[in-house]
Design an enzyme around this catalytic site. Structure first.
Site, PDB file in Angstrom:
ATOM      1  N   ASP A 114       0.853  -1.199   0.000  1.00  0.00           N
ATOM      2  CA  ASP A 114       0.000   0.000   0.000  1.00  0.00           C
ATOM      3  C   ASP A 114       0.888   1.249   0.000  1.00  0.00           C
ATOM      4  O   ASP A 114       1.757   1.394   0.861  1.00  0.00           O
ATOM      5  CB  ASP A 114      -0.893  -0.028   1.253  1.00  0.00           C
ATOM      6  CG  ASP A 114      -1.953   1.056   1.220  1.00  0.00           C
ATOM      7  OD1 ASP A 114      -3.131   0.715   1.096  1.00  0.00           O
ATOM      8  OD2 ASP A 114      -1.591   2.250   1.315  1.00  0.00           O
TER       9      ASP A 114
ATOM     10  N   ASN B 178      -1.769  13.093  -4.087  1.00  0.00           N
ATOM     11  CA  ASN B 178      -2.898  13.532  -4.912  1.00  0.00           C
ATOM     12  C   ASN B 178      -3.257  14.981  -4.628  1.00  0.00           C
ATOM     13  O   ASN B 178      -3.449  15.774  -5.546  1.00  0.00           O
ATOM     14  CB  ASN B 178      -4.136  12.682  -4.591  1.00  0.00           C
ATOM     15  CG  ASN B 178      -4.264  11.497  -5.516  1.00  0.00           C
ATOM     16  OD1 ASN B 178      -3.758  11.517  -6.627  1.00  0.00           O
ATOM     17  ND2 ASN B 178      -4.931  10.461  -5.053  1.00  0.00           N
TER      18      ASN B 178
ATOM     19  N   HIS C 205      -4.566  14.706  -9.195  1.00  0.00           N
ATOM     20  CA  HIS C 205      -4.987  13.318  -9.388  1.00  0.00           C
ATOM     21  C   HIS C 205      -4.244  12.657 -10.552  1.00  0.00           C
ATOM     22  O   HIS C 205      -3.890  11.475 -10.490  1.00  0.00           O
ATOM     23  CB  HIS C 205      -6.494  13.319  -9.635  1.00  0.00           C
ATOM     24  CG  HIS C 205      -7.152  12.055  -9.207  1.00  0.00           C
ATOM     25  ND1 HIS C 205      -7.434  11.056 -10.089  1.00  0.00           N
ATOM     26  CD2 HIS C 205      -7.559  11.636  -7.997  1.00  0.00           C
ATOM     27  CE1 HIS C 205      -7.995  10.079  -9.426  1.00  0.00           C
ATOM     28  NE2 HIS C 205      -8.099  10.393  -8.160  1.00  0.00           N
TER      29      HIS C 205
ATOM     30  N   ASP D 190      -2.191   9.220 -10.617  1.00  0.00           N
ATOM     31  CA  ASP D 190      -2.354   8.111 -11.585  1.00  0.00           C
ATOM     32  C   ASP D 190      -0.992   7.696 -12.137  1.00  0.00           C
ATOM     33  O   ASP D 190      -0.674   6.514 -12.241  1.00  0.00           O
ATOM     34  CB  ASP D 190      -3.254   8.549 -12.742  1.00  0.00           C
ATOM     35  CG  ASP D 190      -4.721   8.553 -12.341  1.00  0.00           C
ATOM     36  OD1 ASP D 190      -5.006   8.172 -11.194  1.00  0.00           O
ATOM     37  OD2 ASP D 190      -5.562   8.940 -13.171  1.00  0.00           O
TER      38      ASP D 190
ATOM     39  N   ARG E 236      10.591 -11.229 -10.786  1.00  0.00           N
ATOM     40  CA  ARG E 236      10.754 -12.217 -11.865  1.00  0.00           C
ATOM     41  C   ARG E 236       9.503 -12.206 -12.753  1.00  0.00           C
ATOM     42  O   ARG E 236       8.448 -11.720 -12.344  1.00  0.00           O
ATOM     43  CB  ARG E 236      10.916 -13.621 -11.275  1.00  0.00           C
ATOM     44  CG  ARG E 236      12.051 -13.763 -10.310  1.00  0.00           C
ATOM     45  CD  ARG E 236      11.873 -15.018  -9.487  1.00  0.00           C
ATOM     46  NE  ARG E 236      10.563 -15.042  -8.850  1.00  0.00           N
ATOM     47  CZ  ARG E 236      10.071 -16.071  -8.175  1.00  0.00           C
ATOM     48  NH1 ARG E 236      10.773 -17.170  -8.046  1.00  0.00           N
ATOM     49  NH2 ARG E 236       8.882 -16.017  -7.618  1.00  0.00           N
TER      50      ARG E 236
ATOM     51  N   GLU F 143      -4.761   2.424  -4.109  1.00  0.00           N
ATOM     52  CA  GLU F 143      -3.297   2.487  -4.118  1.00  0.00           C
ATOM     53  C   GLU F 143      -2.743   1.263  -3.406  1.00  0.00           C
ATOM     54  O   GLU F 143      -1.738   1.334  -2.713  1.00  0.00           O
ATOM     55  CB  GLU F 143      -2.760   3.782  -3.490  1.00  0.00           C
ATOM     56  CG  GLU F 143      -3.693   4.538  -2.593  1.00  0.00           C
ATOM     57  CD  GLU F 143      -3.930   3.879  -1.261  1.00  0.00           C
ATOM     58  OE1 GLU F 143      -4.889   3.069  -1.186  1.00  0.00           O
ATOM     59  OE2 GLU F 143      -3.192   4.135  -0.307  1.00  0.00           O
TER      60      GLU F 143
ATOM     61  N   ARG G 261      13.732  -5.106  -2.109  1.00  0.00           N
ATOM     62  CA  ARG G 261      14.410  -4.737  -3.357  1.00  0.00           C
ATOM     63  C   ARG G 261      13.568  -3.722  -4.148  1.00  0.00           C
ATOM     64  O   ARG G 261      14.081  -2.746  -4.661  1.00  0.00           O
ATOM     65  CB  ARG G 261      14.626  -6.005  -4.196  1.00  0.00           C
ATOM     66  CG  ARG G 261      16.009  -6.090  -4.743  1.00  0.00           C
ATOM     67  CD  ARG G 261      16.398  -7.374  -5.413  1.00  0.00           C
ATOM     68  NE  ARG G 261      15.384  -8.117  -6.083  1.00  0.00           N
ATOM     69  CZ  ARG G 261      14.942  -9.314  -5.706  1.00  0.00           C
ATOM     70  NH1 ARG G 261      15.434  -9.873  -4.617  1.00  0.00           N
ATOM     71  NH2 ARG G 261      14.014  -9.948  -6.377  1.00  0.00           N
TER      72      ARG G 261
HETATM   73  N1  LIG Z   1      -4.704   9.426  -8.405  1.00  0.00           N
HETATM   74  C1  LIG Z   1      -5.405   8.401  -7.935  1.00  0.00           C
HETATM   75  N2  LIG Z   1      -5.698   8.369  -6.622  1.00  0.00           N
HETATM   76  C2  LIG Z   1      -6.397   7.330  -6.159  1.00  0.00           C
HETATM   77  C3  LIG Z   1      -6.809   6.276  -6.999  1.00  0.00           C
HETATM   78  N3  LIG Z   1      -7.475   5.380  -6.240  1.00  0.00           N
HETATM   79  C4  LIG Z   1      -7.461   5.866  -4.966  1.00  0.00           C
HETATM   80  N4  LIG Z   1      -6.813   7.035  -4.902  1.00  0.00           N
HETATM   81  C5  LIG Z   1      -6.585   7.912  -3.741  1.00  0.00           C
HETATM   82  O1  LIG Z   1      -5.680   7.318  -2.847  1.00  0.00           O
HETATM   83  C6  LIG Z   1      -5.823   7.962  -1.584  1.00  0.00           C
HETATM   84  C7  LIG Z   1      -5.646   6.949  -0.486  1.00  0.00           C
HETATM   85  O2  LIG Z   1      -5.671   7.640   0.735  1.00  0.00           O
HETATM   86  P1  LIG Z   1      -5.522   6.911   2.114  1.00  0.00           P
HETATM   87  O3  LIG Z   1      -6.296   5.632   2.123  1.00  0.00           O
HETATM   88  O4  LIG Z   1      -5.849   7.909   3.171  1.00  0.00           O
HETATM   89  O5  LIG Z   1      -4.026   6.457   2.203  1.00  0.00           O
HETATM   90  P2  LIG Z   1      -2.684   7.294   2.279  1.00  0.00           P
HETATM   91  O6  LIG Z   1      -2.872   8.758   2.114  1.00  0.00           O
HETATM   92  O7  LIG Z   1      -1.745   6.630   1.356  1.00  0.00           O
HETATM   93  O8  LIG Z   1      -2.266   7.049   3.782  1.00  0.00           O
HETATM   94  P3  LIG Z   1      -1.446   5.819   4.333  1.00  0.00           P
HETATM   95  O9  LIG Z   1      -1.913   4.587   3.612  1.00  0.00           O
HETATM   96  O10 LIG Z   1      -1.780   5.777   5.791  1.00  0.00           O
HETATM   97  O11 LIG Z   1       0.002   6.084   4.090  1.00  0.00           O
HETATM   98  C8  LIG Z   1      -7.206   8.606  -1.586  1.00  0.00           C
HETATM   99  O12 LIG Z   1      -7.047  10.000  -1.579  1.00  0.00           O
HETATM  100  C9  LIG Z   1      -7.810   8.153  -2.902  1.00  0.00           C
HETATM  101  O13 LIG Z   1      -8.626   9.154  -3.485  1.00  0.00           O
HETATM  102  C10 LIG Z   1      -6.493   6.373  -8.398  1.00  0.00           C
HETATM  103  O14 LIG Z   1      -6.822   5.518  -9.215  1.00  0.00           O
HETATM  104  N5  LIG Z   1      -5.780   7.437  -8.791  1.00  0.00           N
END
Ligand SMILES: Nc1nc2c(ncn2[C@@H]2O[C@H](COP(=O)(O)OP(=O)(O)OP(=O)(O)O)[C@@H](O)[C@H]2O)c(=O)[nH]1
Length: 554
Positions: free
Chosen positions: A431, A439, A444, A448, A463, A474, A494
């Site tokens: 993750d 974002n 956004h 992406d 591999r 994400e 890695r």
């Molecule tokens: N650009 C983009 N953003 C996305 C996509 N799918 C999800 N997101 C965004 O990913 C973000 C995930 O936020 P969080 O779940 O709070 O996670 P985080 O900010 O990485 O926080 P931690 O996981 O605690 O490090 C959200 O703002 C979603 O809108 C996508 O396809 N494209």
């Protein structure tokens, strides 16, 4: 703690006095001398008007318990608290001050706070905030002892623990079923509550509980959006059904996607993903179907031309034959060579006409045949593309990695293989860290691109038999066949290293992308849900303990 009046009369005046203080605290009654007296009478079982038969030091009868004596008792209580240490002593000082100022309101507030501490924090030491040294352990009371009735408190404590255990383990976890990670955390907290006995354990439960509440609050905000997405998804599906009504295969593929989606736990990310891929499929299939229809129409037109030409040919030939037989009759009836010559010229003319008609028809038909062949090839190509499009439903449109559906197929295949051959199979849940911030800061579209970048680096680093799938926004799942736990964890490290050397650039800025990962080894015949859950838990642990880490699941 029971707040019911005590029906059994305490034996000694000290017991009665203690019980009186306890009731004042629990029932949050201002500890005025009059209130003390009333409760004392109630607890001792002696009617207000009855003369008191119990012996109280310095109080010969309840009627003689004047306000001064009650104040004396309160003062003794405050003094004995002052002799304790830590928070208890503070309460003692506060009570003394309130007594001096005859500030019953403040005395009452203090008692309430004390009661709250006693009833809310089982086993939590109010006596000392630092761990007591062994020498002091025995000297300090285990908890604030307003009463000697330990067993009653223990009963209340275990009742509360049991209630909390049931609330978390049964009620809350079943409400959280659509979100397996939160449901698992609720269950795990329930078990922790059941076995907790030390202050440290309760403190840890306390902070985990806060975190769980926060997460639930976050998720509940998504519900309305999820419903809206569901509706959009259904309308997209209907659109698609209409578009594909004349082909069963396409229809089945689309319906399967939605069926799978509805069968599993529906979450915001899954809906977003399904909506996006369905939209793409609809658009591309729509375009392809249009071309296919055009090709089919042109074949139909060519066939019509062919039949048309054949018809012309047949009627021309019939006409020619009729004319020839007419000429033949004329020749047999004539004696005049000049007339014969004229007839022959006519025959030659007719023959020439039919020959040129035949050759024109032949050319038209050859051309038609060629076009039909080309159209057939084109139709075949379009049909192949359409079947590829159905396959694309297994692929994440943005990153080109597999999507959940594709991952399910791969996992099933690899799990079967691992069980058959007795080889090890590892998965990693990955993750991205602070992706929301990326974002929010860079837009956004940059987000992406970052997702595409990560998938590219993962594919380059691992591999070719390892497979990556986008599991949520994400969040990615990586399947590593024939890999043990140590190798899988090293592979993830890695990838982390590679991400630090291959920069991602957004708006002319170099950005470091990091991720937290949980790695799990599938035990033979373990179901996908179970191993994914373990990897997810480890990933969550990596997040909690500072991010940009790889944690191996138990
Ligand atoms: N650009 C983009 N953003 C996305 C996509 N799918 C999800 N997101 C965004 O990913 C973000 C995930 O936020 P969080 O779940 O709070 O996670 P985080 O900010 O990485 O926080 P931690 O996981 O605690 O490090 C959200 O703002 C979603 O809108 C996508 O396809 N494209």
């Amino acid at each position: 703690m029971s707040d019911k009046p005590n029906n059994s009369v305490p034996k000694t005046p000290t017991d009665i006095a203690r019980e009186t203080f306890k009731r004042l605290a629990i029932e949050r009654i201002a500890p005025t001398p009059a209130a003390y007296k009333k409760l004392y009478v109630e607890i001792s079982g002696v009617d207000d008007d009855e003369p008191v038969k119990v012996e109280v030091p310095k109080i010969n009868s309840i009627n003689t318990l004047d306000p001064n004596e009650a104040e004396n008792l309160l003062s003794k209580f405050a003094n004995s608290l002052q002799k304790s240490s830590g928070e208890l002593a503070n309460f003692g000082h506060r009570f003394s001050r309130a007594l001096k100022a005859k500030d019953w309101d403040d005395f009452s507030k203090g008692l309430n706070e004390l009661a709250n501490k006693v009833s809310n924090k089982p086993s939590i030491s109010l006596v000392d905030t630092v761990a007591p040294t062994p020498a002091t352990v025995n000297a300090l009371p285990k908890r604030i002892s307003l009463v000697d009735d330990e067993s009653e408190e223990n009963q209340t404590e275990s009742l509360l623990k049991d209630l909390l255990f049931r609330t978390l383990g049964m009620a809350l976890s079943s409400l959280l079923k659509p979100n397996p990670a939160l449901a698992a955390e609720s269950e795990s907290l329930a078990n922790a509550v059941k076995t907790a006995s030390s202050e440290a354990e309760f403190n840890s439960i306390n902070s985990r509980l806060k975190q769980l509440c926060f997460q639930i609050e976050l998720k509940s905000g998504d519900t309305a959006e999820q419903q809206e997405l569901l509706l959009r998804l259904f309308s997209l599906l209907l659109e698609n059904v209409r578009e594909l009504l004349d082909d069963d295969n396409w229809l089945r593929g689309q319906i399967e996607v939605v069926q799978n989606l509805i069968a599993g736990p529906i979450d915001h990310r899954a809906l977003q993903e399904a909506t996006r891929s369905l939209k793409d499929v609809i658009y591309k299939q729509g375009a392809l179907k249009h071309s296919l229809a055009e090709s089919k129409t042109s074949v139909k037109n060519m066939m019509a031309t062919f039949i048309d030409r054949l018809d012309v040919m047949t009627s021309t030939t019939t006409n020619y034959q009729q004319k020839i037989s007419g000429f033949s009759k004329e020749i047999s009836n004539t004696r005049n060579t000049a007339e014969v010559e004229h007839i022959i010229r006519e025959i030659l003319n007719e023959t020439e006409t039919i020959q040129s008609e035949a050759s024109r028809s032949q050319q038209i038909m050859l051309a038609a045949q060629k076009e039909v062949k080309e159209a057939e090839i084109r139709i075949k190509e379009l049909e192949d593309k359409l079947s590829q499009m159905s396959e694309l439903v297994r692929e994440d449109q943005l990153t080109g990695s597999l999507n959940r559906r594709g991952m399910d197929d791969i996992f099933e295949r690899e799990a079967d293989r691992a069980d058959r051959r007795g080889t090890s199979l590892c998965i990693a849940m990955l993750d991205l860290d602070n992706f929301k911030k990326l974002n929010d800061t860079h837009g956004h579209a940059a987000g992406d691109e970052a997702l595409i970048h990560v998938v590219r680096i993962v594919k380059q680093t691992l591999r070719s038999i390892d497979v990556i799938a986008r599991y949520g926004g994400e969040e990615f799942l990586i399947v590593m066949p024939e890999t043990n736990l140590d190798e899988a964890a090293k592979a993830m490290t890695r990838v982390q290293r590679e991400l630090t050397t291959h920069f991602f650039t957004a708006n002319d800025q170099r950005l470091f992308i990091t991720f937290s990962a949980g790695v799990a080894l599938r035990v033979p015949h373990e179901a996908q849900d179970s191993v994914v859950k373990r990897a997810d838990k480890a990933m969550y642990e990596a997040k909690k303990t500072g991010k940009n880490r790889v944690i191996v699941a138990q």
